[in-house]
Design a protein around this motif. Sequence first.
Motif, short mmCIF file in Angstrom:
data_model
loop_
_atom_site.label_atom_id
_atom_site.label_comp_id
_atom_site.label_asym_id
_atom_site.label_seq_id
_atom_site.Cartn_x
_atom_site.Cartn_y
_atom_site.Cartn_z
N VAL A 81 -24.99 -52.13 -74.27
CA VAL A 81 -24.68 -51.11 -75.16
C VAL A 81 -24.50 -51.77 -76.47
CG1 VAL A 81 -23.18 -48.98 -75.57
CG2 VAL A 81 -23.38 -49.89 -73.28
N PRO A 82 -25.58 -51.94 -77.23
CA PRO A 82 -25.33 -52.56 -78.70
C PRO A 82 -24.79 -51.68 -79.58
CG PRO A 82 -27.83 -51.89 -78.08
CD PRO A 82 -27.05 -51.59 -76.93
N GLN A 83 -24.68 -50.25 -79.57
CA GLN A 83 -24.01 -49.61 -80.55
C GLN A 83 -22.55 -49.98 -80.58
OE1 GLN A 83 -24.10 -47.97 -83.54
NE2 GLN A 83 -25.80 -46.94 -82.66
N MET A 84 -22.02 -50.65 -79.55
CA MET A 84 -20.31 -51.12 -79.42
C MET A 84 -20.14 -52.46 -79.71
SD MET A 84 -18.86 -47.88 -78.63
CE MET A 84 -20.05 -47.11 -79.76
N ALA A 85 -21.21 -53.03 -80.26
CA ALA A 85 -21.10 -54.41 -80.35
C ALA A 85 -20.07 -54.88 -81.47
CB ALA A 85 -22.53 -55.24 -80.87
N ASP A 86 -19.81 -53.95 -82.42
CA ASP A 86 -18.70 -54.38 -83.35
C ASP A 86 -17.11 -53.69 -82.76
OD1 ASP A 86 -19.12 -51.34 -83.25
OD2 ASP A 86 -19.23 -51.23 -85.38
N ALA A 87 -16.99 -53.64 -81.39
CA ALA A 87 -15.62 -53.15 -80.94
C ALA A 87 -14.46 -53.97 -81.55
CB ALA A 87 -15.65 -53.17 -79.55
N LYS A 88 -14.91 -55.31 -81.63
CA LYS A 88 -13.80 -56.34 -82.20
C LYS A 88 -13.48 -56.07 -83.58
CE LYS A 88 -17.49 -59.94 -82.85
NZ LYS A 88 -17.80 -61.32 -82.65
N LEU A 89 -14.01 -55.54 -84.27
CA LEU A 89 -13.92 -54.97 -85.72
C LEU A 89 -13.24 -53.86 -85.91
CD1 LEU A 89 -17.21 -56.29 -87.39
CD2 LEU A 89 -15.11 -57.63 -87.34
N VAL A 90 -13.67 -52.86 -85.26
CA VAL A 90 -13.37 -51.42 -85.05
C VAL A 90 -11.74 -51.36 -84.68
CG1 VAL A 90 -13.05 -49.21 -84.50
CG2 VAL A 90 -15.23 -50.17 -84.85
N LEU A 91 -11.28 -52.11 -83.45
CA LEU A 91 -10.08 -51.89 -82.98
C LEU A 91 -9.24 -52.37 -83.94
CD1 LEU A 91 -8.41 -50.99 -80.51
CD2 LEU A 91 -8.71 -53.33 -79.37
N PRO A 92 -8.92 -53.71 -84.21
CA PRO A 92 -7.98 -54.28 -85.08
C PRO A 92 -7.71 -53.50 -86.28
CG PRO A 92 -9.83 -55.62 -84.86
CD PRO A 92 -10.14 -54.86 -83.94
N ALA A 93 -8.72 -52.84 -86.87
CA ALA A 93 -8.63 -52.22 -88.24
C ALA A 93 -7.92 -50.83 -87.72
CB ALA A 93 -10.22 -51.81 -88.68
N ILE A 94 -8.13 -50.42 -86.91
CA ILE A 94 -7.50 -49.13 -86.51
C ILE A 94 -6.21 -49.33 -86.22
CG2 ILE A 94 -7.56 -47.05 -84.95
CD1 ILE A 94 -9.96 -47.03 -87.18
N LEU A 95 -5.87 -50.23 -85.25
CA LEU A 95 -4.56 -50.44 -84.81
C LEU A 95 -3.60 -50.91 -85.91
CD1 LEU A 95 -5.00 -52.15 -81.34
CD2 LEU A 95 -4.74 -49.63 -81.61
N GLN A 96 -4.26 -51.44 -86.90
CA GLN A 96 -3.50 -52.38 -87.99
C GLN A 96 -2.76 -51.02 -88.95
OE1 GLN A 96 -5.52 -54.95 -90.55
NE2 GLN A 96 -3.78 -55.10 -91.79
N HIS A 97 -3.79 -50.14 -88.93
CA HIS A 97 -3.15 -48.99 -89.98
C HIS A 97 -2.42 -47.79 -89.16
CE1 HIS A 97 -4.82 -51.44 -93.21
NE2 HIS A 97 -5.87 -51.69 -92.51
N TYR A 98 -2.90 -47.76 -87.88
CA TYR A 98 -2.25 -46.43 -87.30
C TYR A 98 -1.45 -46.60 -86.03
CZ TYR A 98 -5.79 -44.13 -90.10
OH TYR A 98 -6.73 -43.44 -91.17
N SER A 99 -0.79 -47.81 -86.03
CA SER A 99 -0.06 -48.27 -84.80
C SER A 99 1.09 -47.63 -84.71
CB SER A 99 -0.04 -49.80 -84.70
OG SER A 99 0.95 -50.11 -85.80
N THR A 100 1.55 -46.79 -85.69
CA THR A 100 2.82 -46.13 -85.66
C THR A 100 3.08 -44.64 -85.88
OG1 THR A 100 3.38 -46.70 -88.12
CG2 THR A 100 4.08 -48.58 -86.62
#
Length: 332
Positions: A81-100
């Motif tokens: 699933v090459p489209q999801m190869a950037d998961a390691k970039l997407v997840l921390p960016a989202i959790l950092q700004h929307y974790s609360t």
Amino acid sequence: MFTRRVSSLATRHTTSRCLSTAAPTGTQKPFVKIVDVSPRDGLQNEKTPVPTTVKLQLIERLTAANVPAIETTAFVSPKWVPQMADAKLVLPAILQHYSTNGKHYPVLVPNVKGLERALAASPQYPVKEIAIFGAASEGFSQKNTNTSVEEGLKAFEDVITLAQKHDVKVRGYLSTVIACPYDGPTDPKRVAELAQRYIDIGCYELSLGDTIGVGTPATIERMLTEVLKKVPAEKLAIHAHDTYGQGVSNVLKAVEMGIRVVDSSVGGLGGCPYAKGASGNVSTEDVVYALHGLGYETGINLEELAKIGDWITKEINRPNGSKAGSAIFAKL
């Protein structure tokens, strides 16, 4: 460019977190929780790479429209699933700004290795929820994950054990609950048996997927009648595809039967690569429009949702699969 996008996410966080996602109580309208799966399920099969910045903006826009749960990405093999190869970039960016902000941002993991990658990707802002996926039919299980249904369940037990050690909630997907492209119709009693097992091994919620979109309100009712004998409605969700134009009708039948969580995809994005002819997920705009019309509350800004559907389908050069979204956008 990615850094600028993350900065934008941070500045807009204060706007989105003031929006309430609490279920109505008392005399308020009955609440249905929407889980928008477009950033993962909607984009994962696109052949042309979707930029990370576009994925982040999609999640940002859905958050601002007050979608209470957004499936952000998948920690799967980039080879498959090459489209999801950037998961390691997407997840921390989202959790950092929307974790609360009180919303849910689950990620899909196929196995223990996938969960380990998800945990390692964002150590400062840990992942709070994952999703695992299996099938109710042997043919689809073998084609999709190269394992039997039973082997898949045993592997999930290891995933859940690790998740529990890190206080990570686990959501389950059970596909082909109506029919399988290889095995034909699925026995509702078999679906009910497997649904109970997913809950028993530790899933807090199980999404029941009509993967190839052949269901009708009648077959959805027969399936849910059996499942509800073993699993309470509050632990279930419905995941409909719109191959035969029955997606919204099937969702409404499930809601009528007490299901209060619905998976959908903005713009009707998505589809199943292992099911020939299966078109996209039922669109979030169509589901929300229908639910609001029946007096249910979702907390979602439908006009903003229509704008998102128009924007993302143009970004990836896909037709907008939402009739309600297209009609609403045309009037804006």
